[in-house]
Design an enzyme around this catalytic site. Structure first.
Site, short mmCIF file in Angstrom:
data_model
loop_
_atom_site.label_atom_id
_atom_site.label_comp_id
_atom_site.label_asym_id
_atom_site.label_seq_id
_atom_site.Cartn_x
_atom_site.Cartn_y
_atom_site.Cartn_z
CB ALA A 103 5.44 -1.04 1.07
CG PHE A 110 -3.24 0.95 -0.82
CD1 PHE A 110 -4.13 1.05 -2.05
CD2 PHE A 110 -3.53 1.87 0.01
CE1 PHE A 110 -4.77 1.94 -2.52
CE2 PHE A 110 -4.35 3.03 -0.05
CZ PHE A 110 -4.96 3.12 -1.48
CD GLU A 154 -2.56 -3.34 6.51
OE1 GLU A 154 -3.33 -2.33 6.88
OE2 GLU A 154 -1.19 -3.27 6.27
NE ARG A 155 -5.98 -0.83 3.22
CZ ARG A 155 -6.70 0.46 2.95
NH1 ARG A 155 -6.58 1.17 1.96
NH2 ARG A 155 -7.02 1.09 3.89
CB SER A 209 -1.98 7.89 5.16
OG SER A 209 -1.59 7.15 6.45
CB CYS A 259 1.79 9.60 -3.79
SG CYS A 259 3.29 9.05 -4.65
CD GLU A 288 -3.16 12.04 -0.77
OE1 GLU A 288 -2.13 11.80 -1.58
OE2 GLU A 288 -2.78 11.57 0.34
#
Length: 520
Positions: A169, A171, A198-199, A248, A303, A403
């Site tokens: 997943a 952030f 991890e963020r 990303s 997104c 982007e």
């Protein structure tokens, strides 16, 4: 006190004191238990509004990841044999628990990700809707039957789970995206190894506490943390049959290729450059308000953010009015009441956004609103970028081809609707787009000719509800089946077709038939 309340209390306590290296650690979730990692590699999670550490996330060791996988494998044997009504009941209970704890989930998301509390609640709500849809699993996972395909012969199909699955997943939606993944996976009878960003690990860990409370058996969902090694483990483990990813381009292409080479089913949602087409006959006030919200809400870190506007013909005269609206948006820490735009996720993201803005200026775009040097009193160390608008952008500019993923709107101009459609279709991405008009014929032309997976007509962010699927196309997606909805069920299941023959005459002895069966 449950873990949800404990973490919520800790977050409030942290907000009142100075931060230090003594920040609490985020646990792994293996076999129904929250486990302290034995790793010696940790990642600091910063509050984007303050740059202060709120928790430390472990890079799970190989042994820990393997233990989680073994737990998933063991749980699959029993979980896949549970009745579909038992799995449905877990979703009913999880749905109620998420509703009860939405406030705590939203606070955690704001603390770790930075988005406003209202936006964080929306993050949870859109994920909750997937859980609610999974409550219909007896209908969603129903097979098909045709009786008497031939004399005394029936054919039916079974919709069965794959086995152990995995989710990676991003952030930007700490609750919604994990809720796109594990509810669909486990309700169809699979188990899942989940790696949140991890963020922003906190929302996933809170959801695991709620999943325990909902009665989900140990090992059905396990959570590991990490970066490259964790992703490689998921891509390479032969026991994992399918991988879901949102994030990303670089990571999405890597996971699609590596996991695919290892024989896994993959769904990979990646980057986007979503265009809003503004026609001169549109409702001006509504259009500009929706455009500002879709471009700058969540600091542009969606997104499906409407990051590109194409003003057609007479509508180009509205650009100064759009700037005026963007200037009125309040930039502040996400928990501050009245905030419209919070910080971006990290200092590195802020620098990348600022660099792309500068590249647009150097390539000839007009910087008609500059949010790079904004200062938020009391949060001077936060990662803030104010609403920014670049006008007279052309398709060859870097600020258009890449982007930006920040509160930056790039504006192109077109003479006709045909020209605008050509601009959108020439862009490699195909996640979403929208047209603003009061002309039904123009809207129909746009819908029929545009090459994007999700299309809005006077709807700036056309993310489908879970009875449909999230259907990005072209450069925005790789895979065969999309997230949630009917396609999500297909992604996490396989079909077994059974043809059985029970002849009426089989009750007596008959002579063997050696001729080729003709199905007559």
């Amino acid at each position: 006190m449950s873990l949800v309340r404990l973490i919520g209390a800790e977050a409030r306590h942290l907000a009142k004191r100075s931060y230090s290296s003594a920040a609490p650690t985020t646990k792994l979730f293996i076999d129904g238990k929250f486990v302290e990692s034995k790793t010696n590699e940790w990642i600091d999670v910063h509050d984007p509004a303050t740059n202060q550490v709120v928790t430390r996330v472990p890079k799970a060791t190989q042994a820990e990841m393997q233990a989680a996988l073994e737990s998933n494998k063991k749980a699959f044997r029993s979980w896949s044999n549970q009745s579909i009504l038992t799995r449905q009941q877990v979703m009913f209970k999880l749905q109620a628990l998420i509703k009860e704890n939405m406030g705590e989930l939203a606070k955690n998301i704001t603390k770790e990700q930075g988005k406003t509390l209202a936006d964080a609640e929306g993050d949870v709500l859109r994920g909750l809707q997937v859980v609610e849809h999974c409550c219909s699993i007896p209908s969603l996972q129903m097979g098909e039957t045709v009786a008497n395909v031939a004399r005394d012969m029936d054919t039916y199909s079974l919709v069965l789970p794959l086995g152990v699955t995995a989710g990676v997943a991003p952030f930007n939606f700490p609750a919604m995206i994990p809720l796109w993944m594990f509810p669909v996976a486990i309700t169809t009878g699979n188990t899942m190894l989940l790696k949140p960003s991890e963020r922003v690990p906190g929302a996933t860990m809170l959801l695991m506490e709620l999943l325990n409370e909902a009665g989900c058996p140990p090992g059905v969902v396990n959570v590991i943390h990490g970066q490259h090694d964790a992703v490689n483990f998921i891509c390479d483990a032969p026991e994992i049959k399918a991988v879901s990813f949102v994030g990303s381009d670089q990571a999405g292409k890597y996971i699609y290729e590596r996991a695919g080479k290892n024989g896994k089913r993959v769904q990979s949602n990646m980057g986007a450059k979503n265009h809003g087409i503004i026609l001169g006959d549109a409702n001006k006030e509504n259009t500009l308000n929706q455009l500002a919200g879709a471009a700058f809400g969540a600091a542009g870190q969606r997104c499906m953010a409407l990051s590109t506007a194409v003003f057609v013909g007479d509508a180009q005269a509205w650009i100064p009015d759009l700037v005026e609206r963007a200037q009125k948006l309040k930039v502040n820490a996400g928990h501050v009441p009245g905030t419209d735009v919070g910080p971006v996720i990290s200092a590195a993201s802020r620098q990348r956004i600022n660099d792309l803005i500068e590249s647009g200026v150097k390539e000839g775009a007009k910087l008609i609103l500059d949010g790079r040097k904004i200062t938020v009193p009391g949060y001077e160390d936060g990662y803030f970028v104010g609403p920014t608008i670049l006008s007279d952008v052309t398709p060859s500019m870097k600020c258009y081809t890449e982007e930006i993923f920040g509160p930056v709107l790039v504006i192109l101009k077109a003479d006709t609707l045909d020209d605008a459609i050509g601009i959108v279709n020439a862009n490699p991405y195909g996640n979403g787009t929208a047209v603003f008009t009061t002309n039904g014929a123009a809207a129909r032309k746009f819908v029929n000719e545009i090459d994007a997976g999700q299309v809005g007509v006077n709807v700036p962010i056309p993310v489908p509800l879970p009875m449909f699927s999230f259907t990005g196309t072209r450069g925005s997606f790789r895979g065969d089946h999309h997230f949630y909805g009917k396609q999500g069920i297909k992604f996490y299941t396989q079909t077994k077709t059974v043809t059985q023959l029970w002849r009426k005459t089989d009750v007596t002895h008959t002579q063997a038939a050696v001729a080729m069966p003709t199905m007559k």
